[in-house]
Structures are given as C-alpha cells and as structure tokens.
Write an enzyme that holds these catalytic residues in place. Structure first.
Site, mmCIF file in Angstrom:
data_model
loop_
_atom_site.group_PDB
_atom_site.id
_atom_site.type_symbol
_atom_site.label_atom_id
_atom_site.label_comp_id
_atom_site.label_asym_id
_atom_site.label_seq_id
_atom_site.Cartn_x
_atom_site.Cartn_y
_atom_site.Cartn_z
ATOM 1 C CE1 TYR A 30 112.247 54.971 127.196
ATOM 2 C CE2 TYR A 30 111.072 54.511 128.865
ATOM 3 C CZ TYR A 30 111.980 55.310 128.476
ATOM 4 O OH TYR A 30 111.839 57.253 128.747
ATOM 5 C CG HIS A 278 121.337 58.853 130.247
ATOM 6 N ND1 HIS A 278 121.839 60.358 130.318
ATOM 7 C CD2 HIS A 278 120.521 58.564 129.531
ATOM 8 C CE1 HIS A 278 120.050 60.757 130.200
ATOM 9 N NE2 HIS A 278 119.708 59.534 129.744
#
Length: 377
Positions: A30, A278
């Site tokens: 993640y 991002h």
C-alpha cells in the site's frame, strides 16, 4: 525483527529497505505501490537523471543557507511533509508523530483528509504550524471540513484535484487491501512474520478514517458517498471559487501538471499551486511534474510547490533550480516512520537537510535563494 540500531541507515533508500523488512507485505505494498504497471511510479524517479547539475567555482561557500521563506514565514529547509492517508497502518498515532517531527524541524506539515487522527486531535498534539489537505468527497461535507480546519487553527488549506476517481492500484487489489483490514489467513501469517509491526498495529486498534467519523456526515447522500469513498466528480472552477470564499487564509491547489491549469487556479483565487501526479498512484502514464515545473514557475508569480518521487537532496535542489519554492515529501518520511517511528522521521528529515546543504556546497551556491536554471543542464 533485527534491531534497527544494528543497521547503519544513511539515506532514504536504506529506510525504504528497512520499512519493507518491518511492515507486513500488504501494508508495504500500500505504501510503495503505484497505479497499474507502475511505469509512472518509476518515471517519477528516473526523470531526475535527465537533469544534471553544473557546479560553479571560485565562490565563497563557507556559509550556506538552506532556509526558505514562503507565505511570509521562514522555514529551516525547502521541503515539507506532504499529506498522506492511513498512516497509522505504518505506526501507531502516525499523524501526530509526523506533525511533531515537522514542528521540531521547522518545516510545514500537511494533514490529509484520509488521516487516522482527526483534524482537531492533530491540532492539539503539537505547537507547529499545520496545513490541511481537502479531498472533496461531497461538497456539503467539504464545507464542514473547511470550517473544522479553520476552527482548529490550521493556517493553509490544500485542495487536491487529481483524485476524481481512485487510481487502479493493482497491488492493493490483489492483496485485498481495505480499511478495515480483513484478517485473512495470509494476513495473519504475514503478521506472524513481522511481529514488531503486528504488536504495534494491534495495540492501537483498527485504524479509522477519523475525519469521517462525525455526526456532520448526517445526510443520506453524504453517508453514501463516504461509504463508497467516492470523490465529487462535479468539482470545477466555480466549486473552487466557493471554497476560496470560505477560507480566509492561504489556499493551495494540488494535483496539477499543466501551466494553464495553474493559471486558472491562481485566477480563481489560489495563493499557490502544488504540482503533482500523486506519486504515480493515480494515472500510470502521467508525466512527472518536474517536466512542466519550469514553465509553470515562469507563468505564475505565486509560489510553486512540487511532489512525486523526491528521495535525495540533489532531487530537491534540481526542483529549486527549475523554479520550485518548496518540495513536498510523501514516501520519504513515511519510510522513516515505518522503520523507526518518530526517531526515523526525525532522521530522514535531518539526512535530507544535510544532503541539500552538501549539494549546495558541491555546486558552489551559498544559498538556495540563488539557485536558478543556470545550475542545470
């Protein structure tokens, strides 16, 4: 787990490797992962190789200054801690740790909407200046969050625009990553192989999106949006102007790579922009913000910040040469957090401060205020 003190961690990459050893695989994926084939993630790193530094000689560099001034405040380094979500999956009470480390280092800290500690709890946790990053999940809820950040004493509001829909993060899909985590047999086995992380993770209880646990999410429409983690895809220039009217302090717009979008944001009332893709987690084939940094800095007079891929002081210096006023660090400080908590974050910040200072000395520049494109090839 091998004692971290037995390892000599001397750069961000060392902390990345230690974080990988420390975290369960699903959590490291993640943290580390990008969208789709992760070409954008890799491009964010390789882009720095396209810029080489041209040192100057016969310059007095006996005194060097890496401090910067932005929005009428002097900071001790030209970088900030960027907004990142679900940090407590890496280390307990991570948002508070990051805020405290930033305050000690006199650099900005940006709290994410997707934080595991609330706007108010982080504001009470330390005396440093705090900035709040807003995801517009639903415009009704966005207004409430802006008001909460204002009441809690945040000085800067950051509106992120590059998450109209969630990026296709294949590591997370394959791992079944979700909040709350589902204790599958594979996760339990993985946790047993990372006992230090498991004990810390279980000691704090399951991380929650603290800013969404609120009676303010009262309407059925808002609750449905929160449940599905959907962003407001109708958000446009007029929406930005409405938030500008609500916020009396500094306002930044994040998630831009095009100069015309930066100009539109400024014309709508933004006080500056944060160029970003991002961190390669949204559009896999996006350009790096480094590729348009110079033209954006030449287009607007307001401060230009940038993130996505910064790991070295030389990376930071290259961005400053191209016109950035400040660099925002995401994964870099999270590696320190995951490896050794607050001490790890402090160390990564100090390593990067030293790295920026050393790079200035090597290129014959006594102050970051003197950096310009002439130092680059």
């Amino acid at each position: 787990m091998e004692n971290i003190l037995s390892r000599k961690l001397i750069n961000v990459e060392d902390y990345r490797r230690q974080a990988k050893r420390t975290l369960s695989r699903i959590i490291f994926d993640y943290l580390e992962g990008g969208a789709e084939d992760e070409r954008g993630l890799n491009h964010n790193r390789t882009i720095f190789d396209q810029f080489r530094l041209k040192p100057k000689r016969l310059v007095d560099i006996s005194q060097r200054d890496i401090s910067c001034k932005i929005f009428n405040k002097k900071w001790d380094a030209p970088f900030a801690i960027a907004p990142t979500g679900l940090n407590s999956s890496l280390w307990p009470y991570a948002d508070r740790i990051l805020a405290k480390s930033a305050a000690k280092a006199n650099i900005p800290f940006m709290l994410s909407t997707a934080s595991n500690m609330s706007i108010e709890a982080v504001a009470k946790s330390c005396d440093g200046e705090k900035w709040f990053q807003l995801y517009v999940v639903h415009q009704e809820l966005a207004v409430k969050m802006v008001q909460r950040a204002l009441s809690a004493g945040y000085t800067t509001l950051i509106i992120t625009l590059d998450v109209g829909v969630n990026g296709y993060r294949e590591r997370d899909i394959r791992n079944g990553f979700a909040i709350p985590l589902k204790f599958s047999p594979s996760l339990i086995l993985d946790g047993m192989m990372h006992p230090g992380w498991s004990i810390r993770f279980l000691s704090q209880g399951m991380p929650k999106l603290a800013n969404f646990v609120s009676s303010e999410a009262h309407s059925l429409e808002v609750q449905n949006a929160l449940l599905k983690r959907q962003m407001d895809t109708t958000f446009n220039l007029e929406s930005l102007k409405k938030i500008r009217d609500l916020w009396p302090h500094t306002l930044l717009v994040k998630g831009l790579v095009r100069q015309e979008d930066a100009l539109k944001a400024i014309e709508a009332g933004a006080d500056g922009v944060i160029l970003s893709n991002h961190g390669g987690r949204q559009l896999d084939c996006s350009i790096s913000p480094m590729e348009t940094l110079y033209e954006v800095s030449q287009t607007i007079e307001q401060p230009v910040l940038i993130d996505s891929g910064f790991r070295r002081g030389s990376d930071i210096v290259k961005a400053l040469c191209l016109g950035a006023n400040m660099v925002c660090l995401g994964r870099a400080t999270l590696y320190g957090l995951a490896a050794n908590g607050e001490a790890g974050v402090d160390d990564v910040i100090q390593l990067l401060k030293q790295d920026v200072d050393r790079t200035l000395a090597q290129i014959g520049c006594p102050s970051i205020t003197q950096l310009n494109k002439d130092y680059l090839r």
